[in-house]
Design a protein around this motif. Structure first.
Motif, PDB file in Angstrom:
ATOM      1  N   ALA A  40       0.829  -1.211   0.000  1.00 27.47           N
ATOM      2  CA  ALA A  40       0.000   0.000   0.000  1.00 27.47           C
ATOM      3  C   ALA A  40       0.858   1.253   0.000  1.00 27.47           C
ATOM      4  O   ALA A  40       0.501   2.270  -0.604  1.00 27.47           O
ATOM      5  N   ALA A  41       2.003   1.192   0.670  1.00 23.18           N
ATOM      6  CA  ALA A  41       2.892   2.353   0.720  1.00 23.18           C
ATOM      7  C   ALA A  41       3.499   2.666  -0.637  1.00 23.18           C
ATOM      8  O   ALA A  41       3.869   3.818  -0.905  1.00 23.18           O
ATOM      9  N   TRP A  42       3.646   1.675  -1.514  1.00 18.58           N
ATOM     10  CA  TRP A  42       4.129   1.918  -2.874  1.00 18.58           C
ATOM     11  C   TRP A  42       3.009   2.438  -3.769  1.00 18.58           C
ATOM     12  O   TRP A  42       3.239   3.302  -4.630  1.00 18.58           O
ATOM     13  N   LEU A  43       1.805   1.915  -3.603  1.00 20.77           N
ATOM     14  CA  LEU A  43       0.707   2.268  -4.501  1.00 20.77           C
ATOM     15  C   LEU A  43       0.080   3.622  -4.174  1.00 20.77           C
ATOM     16  O   LEU A  43      -0.313   4.361  -5.086  1.00 20.77           O
ATOM     17  N   ALA A  44      -0.026   3.959  -2.890  1.00 20.80           N
ATOM     18  CA  ALA A  44      -0.715   5.190  -2.492  1.00 20.80           C
ATOM     19  C   ALA A  44      -0.127   6.436  -3.139  1.00 20.80           C
ATOM     20  O   ALA A  44      -0.874   7.265  -3.690  1.00 20.80           O
ATOM     21  N   PRO A  45       1.197   6.639  -3.100  1.00 26.47           N
ATOM     22  CA  PRO A  45       1.705   7.869  -3.725  1.00 26.47           C
ATOM     23  C   PRO A  45       1.541   7.910  -5.231  1.00 26.47           C
ATOM     24  O   PRO A  45       1.481   9.002  -5.813  1.00 26.47           O
ATOM     25  N   ILE A  46       1.443   6.766  -5.886  1.00 24.13           N
ATOM     26  CA  ILE A  46       1.254   6.768  -7.347  1.00 24.13           C
ATOM     27  C   ILE A  46      -0.057   7.444  -7.711  1.00 24.13           C
ATOM     28  O   ILE A  46      -0.102   8.353  -8.552  1.00 24.13           O
ATOM     29  N   VAL A  47      -1.138   7.031  -7.049  1.00 23.06           N
ATOM     30  CA  VAL A  47      -2.441   7.610  -7.390  1.00 23.06           C
ATOM     31  C   VAL A  47      -2.616   8.993  -6.768  1.00 23.06           C
ATOM     32  O   VAL A  47      -3.323   9.837  -7.324  1.00 23.06           O
ATOM     33  N   LEU A  48      -1.963   9.259  -5.636  1.00 23.78           N
ATOM     34  CA  LEU A  48      -2.060  10.594  -5.051  1.00 23.78           C
ATOM     35  C   LEU A  48      -1.348  11.627  -5.927  1.00 23.78           C
ATOM     36  O   LEU A  48      -1.850  12.748  -6.112  1.00 23.78           O
ATOM     37  N   VAL A  49      -0.208  11.271  -6.465  1.00 24.10           N
ATOM     38  CA  VAL A  49       0.475  12.151  -7.412  1.00 24.10           C
ATOM     39  C   VAL A  49      -0.425  12.448  -8.611  1.00 24.10           C
ATOM     40  O   VAL A  49      -0.562  13.601  -9.051  1.00 24.10           O
ATOM     41  N   ARG A  50      -1.084  11.394  -9.131  1.00 19.69           N
ATOM     42  CA  ARG A  50      -1.958  11.573 -10.290  1.00 19.69           C
ATOM     43  C   ARG A  50      -3.056  12.585  -9.969  1.00 19.69           C
ATOM     44  O   ARG A  50      -3.381  13.455 -10.787  1.00 19.69           O
ATOM     45  N   PHE A  51      -3.614  12.468  -8.770  1.00 22.63           N
ATOM     46  CA  PHE A  51      -4.703  13.364  -8.386  1.00 22.63           C
ATOM     47  C   PHE A  51      -4.199  14.791  -8.180  1.00 22.63           C
ATOM     48  O   PHE A  51      -4.787  15.746  -8.703  1.00 22.63           O
ATOM     49  N   VAL A  52      -3.134  14.949  -7.415  1.00 23.52           N
ATOM     50  CA  VAL A  52      -2.652  16.298  -7.090  1.00 23.52           C
ATOM     51  C   VAL A  52      -2.194  17.028  -8.353  1.00 23.52           C
ATOM     52  O   VAL A  52      -2.416  18.241  -8.483  1.00 23.52           O
ATOM     53  N   ARG A  53      -1.584  16.338  -9.271  1.00 26.08           N
ATOM     54  CA  ARG A  53      -1.106  16.985 -10.491  1.00 26.08           C
ATOM     55  C   ARG A  53      -2.243  17.444 -11.395  1.00 26.08           C
ATOM     56  O   ARG A  53      -2.104  18.432 -12.123  1.00 26.08           O
ATOM     57  N   THR A  54      -3.355  16.740 -11.382  1.00 22.21           N
ATOM     58  CA  THR A  54      -4.352  16.929 -12.434  1.00 22.21           C
ATOM     59  C   THR A  54      -5.617  17.655 -11.996  1.00 22.21           C
ATOM     60  O   THR A  54      -6.430  18.012 -12.839  1.00 22.21           O
ATOM     61  N   GLY A  60      -8.085  20.305  -5.470  1.00 22.68           N
ATOM     62  CA  GLY A  60      -7.184  19.169  -5.253  1.00 22.68           C
ATOM     63  C   GLY A  60      -6.345  19.283  -4.002  1.00 22.68           C
ATOM     64  O   GLY A  60      -6.150  18.298  -3.281  1.00 22.68           O
ATOM     65  N   VAL A  61      -5.836  20.489  -3.706  1.00 22.32           N
ATOM     66  CA  VAL A  61      -4.950  20.632  -2.548  1.00 22.32           C
ATOM     67  C   VAL A  61      -5.687  20.397  -1.233  1.00 22.32           C
ATOM     68  O   VAL A  61      -5.228  19.610  -0.391  1.00 22.32           O
ATOM     69  N   PRO A  62      -6.843  21.024  -0.994  1.00 20.67           N
ATOM     70  CA  PRO A  62      -7.560  20.725   0.266  1.00 20.67           C
ATOM     71  C   PRO A  62      -7.965  19.257   0.378  1.00 20.67           C
ATOM     72  O   PRO A  62      -7.913  18.681   1.477  1.00 20.67           O
ATOM     73  N   ALA A  63      -8.359  18.658  -0.743  1.00 25.17           N
ATOM     74  CA  ALA A  63      -8.765  17.250  -0.695  1.00 25.17           C
ATOM     75  C   ALA A  63      -7.577  16.360  -0.336  1.00 25.17           C
ATOM     76  O   ALA A  63      -7.695  15.433   0.479  1.00 25.17           O
ATOM     77  N   ALA A  64      -6.422  16.634  -0.935  1.00 26.20           N
ATOM     78  CA  ALA A  64      -5.233  15.839  -0.619  1.00 26.20           C
ATOM     79  C   ALA A  64      -4.816  16.039   0.836  1.00 26.20           C
ATOM     80  O   ALA A  64      -4.432  15.077   1.516  1.00 26.20           O
ATOM     81  N   TYR A  65      -4.899  17.273   1.316  1.00 24.86           N
ATOM     82  CA  TYR A  65      -4.546  17.550   2.714  1.00 24.86           C
ATOM     83  C   TYR A  65      -5.471  16.797   3.666  1.00 24.86           C
ATOM     84  O   TYR A  65      -5.022  16.193   4.656  1.00 24.86           O
ATOM     85  N   ALA A  66      -6.756  16.803   3.355  1.00 28.17           N
ATOM     86  CA  ALA A  66      -7.712  16.076   4.197  1.00 28.17           C
ATOM     87  C   ALA A  66      -7.401  14.584   4.201  1.00 28.17           C
ATOM     88  O   ALA A  66      -7.432  13.930   5.255  1.00 28.17           O
ATOM     89  N   ALA A  67      -7.090  14.039   3.032  1.00 29.84           N
ATOM     90  CA  ALA A  67      -6.794  12.599   2.948  1.00 29.84           C
ATOM     91  C   ALA A  67      -5.560  12.246   3.762  1.00 29.84           C
ATOM     92  O   ALA A  67      -5.550  11.252   4.508  1.00 29.84           O
ATOM     93  N   LEU A  68      -4.511  13.050   3.649  1.00 32.04           N
ATOM     94  CA  LEU A  68      -3.271  12.755   4.371  1.00 32.04           C
ATOM     95  C   LEU A  68      -3.443  12.922   5.876  1.00 32.04           C
ATOM     96  O   LEU A  68      -2.916  12.121   6.660  1.00 32.04           O
ATOM     97  N   SER A  69      -4.179  13.925   6.300  1.00 37.90           N
ATOM     98  CA  SER A  69      -4.396  14.143   7.733  1.00 37.90           C
ATOM     99  C   SER A  69      -5.245  13.035   8.343  1.00 37.90           C
ATOM    100  O   SER A  69      -4.929  12.499   9.413  1.00 37.90           O
ATOM    101  N   LEU A  70      -6.343  12.693   7.659  1.00 38.68           N
ATOM    102  CA  LEU A  70      -7.206  11.627   8.171  1.00 38.68           C
ATOM    103  C   LEU A  70      -6.482  10.283   8.157  1.00 38.68           C
ATOM    104  O   LEU A  70      -6.637   9.478   9.090  1.00 38.68           O
ATOM    105  N   ALA A  71      -5.688  10.054   7.126  1.00 43.15           N
ATOM    106  CA  ALA A  71      -4.945   8.789   7.066  1.00 43.15           C
ATOM    107  C   ALA A  71      -3.946   8.702   8.216  1.00 43.15           C
ATOM    108  O   ALA A  71      -3.827   7.654   8.857  1.00 43.15           O
ATOM    109  N   TRP A  72      -3.239   9.798   8.510  1.00 44.82           N
ATOM    110  CA  TRP A  72      -2.276   9.774   9.606  1.00 44.82           C
ATOM    111  C   TRP A  72      -2.988   9.511  10.936  1.00 44.82           C
ATOM    112  O   TRP A  72      -2.503   8.724  11.768  1.00 44.82           O
ATOM    113  N   ALA A  73      -4.146  10.153  11.124  1.00 49.26           N
ATOM    114  CA  ALA A  73      -4.904   9.944  12.363  1.00 49.26           C
ATOM    115  C   ALA A  73      -5.304   8.482  12.521  1.00 49.26           C
ATOM    116  O   ALA A  73      -5.299   7.931  13.634  1.00 49.26           O
TER     117      ALA A  73
END
Length: 505
Positions: A40-54, A60-73
């Motif tokens: 999962a640690a290899w796959l997660a950044p692949i699709v997150l990069v795709r989302f943040v770039r596009t 995109g930025v608030p959504a990515a921030y929410a995902a990373l914060s909730l995931a860390w919690a």
């Protein structure tokens, strides 16, 4: 090479990018922490990069921030001793830290289309990981490198680059695969990038396998016994425990009761140490704060350990809590090594108490490692949380430590994650390690991270670990050059940002 913006972002259009986001959210939950899955640690950044770039930045930025914060919690739930509001604040902070390398990647790749742009994400991610490990009060906690703790071949990279090389590989894999995808209709151009990633990845993994198989430890071993605290009550009541830990006064009767209970614990530890010595152990060490003593009683307590070490001809590592009554920070979390002559070889106080209740009552040590040369190699020691700070443990490599004694104390939520983290330091600095843990997984591991013996506190009533530990470590490249790789990543990220800043998006 610097080119104009030319990447193909069609996969990111509309609903497709939100599918990438959904996949990223699901994968991030298991990309680190308590329930980490290495893949999962290899796959997660692949699709997150795709989302943040596009996606447009405003969405995109608030959504990515929410995902990373909730995931860390979710990843570290129960692992950080903080009240709920403090934990939420910490998760939001780590979410922002986690987002930063993806924003740098978005900025650079929008302006630099050449293969050099694939270095933006891994360089920034490794550099930020390094700076967090260097300056955070939680040390290296939260590093994405810990997601790979079961991949021993990959982890041999630590001996060259430290843990930041693993973070780099996670980021570079995501960046290159996205670069290839964006050029999928121009395969001759994309092929070179794909082959470069494959070649480097193969070199890292096969090199790690070769190190494990062709160059295992060959030194003679020494029998080391490590003991956890007995299941005996230390305080006659919860109120007495609270007042001792806060430095408040006790009545004479309460003091006598605590002394009697502490002596019973010491009797147990010393009797078990004697038993292990007579069974052949040449080094015996206790888990963190297994013993307890009021500061004024410490000389008599140590005298008992010195007598045992002298009588049995062993090195005895006594890990105990020394309480200075009336002090603002009453706890001295102590590890003392006594040699076979009954002399104190060195004394070490826990250098970095865990933020929260422990830090509030602890008098930390100066963090300087001590070492003694013995027939069984050079012995040193630290205490538990100290192992989470690569900068502190760099001393072990410089001092040529062969065996590091690590008395520790964990709890269910961080078991066995915390013990696995400690093995990273062994690989980085080239020492063998004995980590004896109250309420967790105790292990002896060699300098390649290979576990040679283990004991699960929650699966046995016999809380003693016996291991044959190699008596010689290895001088690693990382122990010689330090964080040169991480600093190079920081420099590389800054150069890419500067180059991208000269171009208009």
């Amino acid at each position: 090479m610097i080119e104009g913006k030319s990447r193909d972002v069609s996969i990111g259009a509309g609903a497709a990018s939100w599918l990438c986001y959904a996949a990223a959210v699901a994968l991030l939950l298991f990309a680190n922490g308590r329930w980490a899955l290495g893949l999962a640690a290899w796959l997660a950044p692949i699709v997150l990069v795709r989302f943040v770039r596009t996606r447009p930045a405003r969405a995109g930025v608030p959504a990515a921030y929410a995902a990373l914060s909730l995931a860390w919690a979710f990843q570290f739930r129960g692992m950080v001793p903080l009240p709920p509001l403090g934990y939420v604040a910490l998760a939001l902070g780590f979410g922002a830290i986690g987002l930063l390398p993806f924003l740098i990647d978005r900025f650079v790749t929008a302006r630099i289309a050449g293969f050099a742009s694939t270095l933006a994400l891994p360089s920034a991610w490794a550099a930020i990981d390094f700076l967090v490990a260097r300056w955070s009060p939680y040390g290296s906690w939260g590093s994405p490198a810990y997601s790979q703790r079961e991949n021993l071949a990959l982890l041999q990279l630590l001996s060259l680059t430290g843990m930041f090389g693993v973070t780099f590989m996670l980021g570079w894999t995501a960046a290159v695969l996205n670069w290839v995808w964006e050029r999928r209709r121009r395969w001759p151009q994309a092929r070179g990038g794909a082959l470069a990633l494959a070649a480097v990845f193969a070199a890292v993994v096969l090199g790690g396998e070769a190190r494990l198989r062709l160059f295992p430890p060959t030194a003679p071993t020494v029998r080391v016994a490590s003991l956890s605290a007995p299941d005996l009550e230390l305080f006659p009541s919860a109120d007495v425990a609270r007042r001792v830990r806060s430095g408040e006064g006790l009545t004479d009767a309460e003091t006598a009761a605590v002394r009697n209970l502490a002596r019973a614990i010491a009797d147990n530890l010393l009797q078990r140490s004697e038993r292990e010595a007579r069974a052949g152990a040449r080094v015996v060490v206790w888990a963190e704060t297994s013993g307890f003593v009021f500061k004024e009683d410490e000389p008599a307590f140590l005298a008992r350990g010195r007598d045992l070490a002298r009588a049995e001809g062993i090195y005895l590592g006594m890990a105990y809590a020394a309480w200075r009554r009336g002090a603002a920070r009453p706890l001295e979390n102590t590890l003392i090594l006594i040699d076979p002559r009954g002399e104190v070889s060195w004394r070490f106080l826990k250098a970095v108490p865990v933020p929260g209740p422990e830090a509030a009552v602890s008098a930390p040590g100066n963090g300087r490692l001590k070492v003694v040369a013995t027939p069984f190699g050079r012995l040193s020691g630290v205490v538990c949380f100290d192992m989470d700070f690569p900068r502190l443990l760099a001393q072990a490599g410089g001092l040529g430590v062969d065996i590091l004694l690590v008395p520790s104390g964990d709890w269910r939520a961080i078991d066995p994650f915390h013990t696995d983290m400690a093995r990273y330091r062994a690989i980085e600095q080239g020492f063998n390690m004995v980590r004896q843990v109250n309420r967790g997984l105790s292990v002896a591991a060699d300098y390649q991270g290979r576990v040679v013996a283990a004991m699960d506190h929650f699966a046995t009533e016999d809380r003693d670990l016996v291991a044959q530990v190699p008596t010689r470590g290895a001088r690693t490249l990382y122990s010689r050059i330090g964080d040169a790789f991480a600093w190079a990543c920081a420099a590389g990220a800054l150069v890419l940002i500067a180059l991208a800043s000269r171009r208009r998006g």
